[in-house]
Write an enzyme that holds these catalytic residues in place. Structure first.
Site, PDB file in Angstrom:
ATOM      1  CD  GLU A 120      -5.271  -5.849  -1.418  1.00  0.00           C
ATOM      2  OE1 GLU A 120      -5.864  -6.365  -0.454  1.00  0.00           O
ATOM      3  OE2 GLU A 120      -4.884  -4.642  -1.417  1.00  0.00           O
ATOM      4  CG  ASN A 172      -0.383  -0.187   2.528  1.00  0.00           C
ATOM      5  OD1 ASN A 172       0.514  -0.999   2.724  1.00  0.00           O
ATOM      6  ND2 ASN A 172      -0.885   0.554   3.503  1.00  0.00           N
TER       7      ASN A 172
END
EC number: 3.5.4.5
Length: 170
Positions: free
Chosen positions: A86, A73
């Site tokens: 992701e 992140n």
């Protein structure tokens, strides 16, 4: 992002070879792929840029061709501008020409394991089959595995859109 697994999902220890083997057999992964996904997503977590939330997330995607893509992140002072791990991993895969993802693994520093947020689930849907496993690891290396269709029921995917002009429907 930090949602706990639903009650019908069981948490297993990644140190339990029988649990790992059962998960691999059920989800079409080899134990080597599982181990690599685990190690890579945990390592990717260490590269997170999260000075605001201090919530580290690492993710790894494996393509159907066996190539791995890691992400973490990346936050921003303007909070909505941040990017989830992701989406970083899948963005790397897509921009390198790998658009068919076999599995995604996610690691966080909390327990129980956290699932991808709704936006990430939809992003994964673009590149992975609804049968693809999403493996979620917690701070103690315990894991939960769910198929994408379990995390994103009644999903909307590329096949729902009309074909581009000049291209026949499939």
């Amino acid at each position: 992002m930090a949602s706990s697994p639903p009650p019908n999902f069981t948490t297993f220890s990644s140190g339990d070879p029988k649990a790992v083997e059962a998960a691999c057999q059920e989800h079409g992964l080899t134990s080597a792929e599982f181990k690599e996904l685990h190690e890579r997503c945990v390592a990717a977590k260490a590269t997170a840029y999260c000075p605001y939330s201090r919530f580290r997330v690492g993710a790894t995607a494996i393509s159907v061709d066996g190539f791995y893509f890691n992400g973490a992140n990346v936050e921003n002072a303007s909070y909505p501008v941040g990017t989830c791990a992701e989406r970083v991993a899948l963005g790397k895969a897509a921009t390198e020409g790998y658009r068919k993802i076999k599995a995604v693994a996610v690691a966080t520093d909390i327990s129980p394991p956290a699932s991808p947020c709704g936006m990430c689930r939809q992003f994964i849907r673009e590149f992975a089959s609804l049968k693809s496993p999403i493996i979620m690891f917690d701070r103690d290396d315990n894991f939960v595995v769910a198929r994408l269709e379990e995390l994103l029921p009644m999903s909307f995917g590329p096949e729902a859109l009309p074909p581009p002009p000049g291209q026949a429907a499939q």
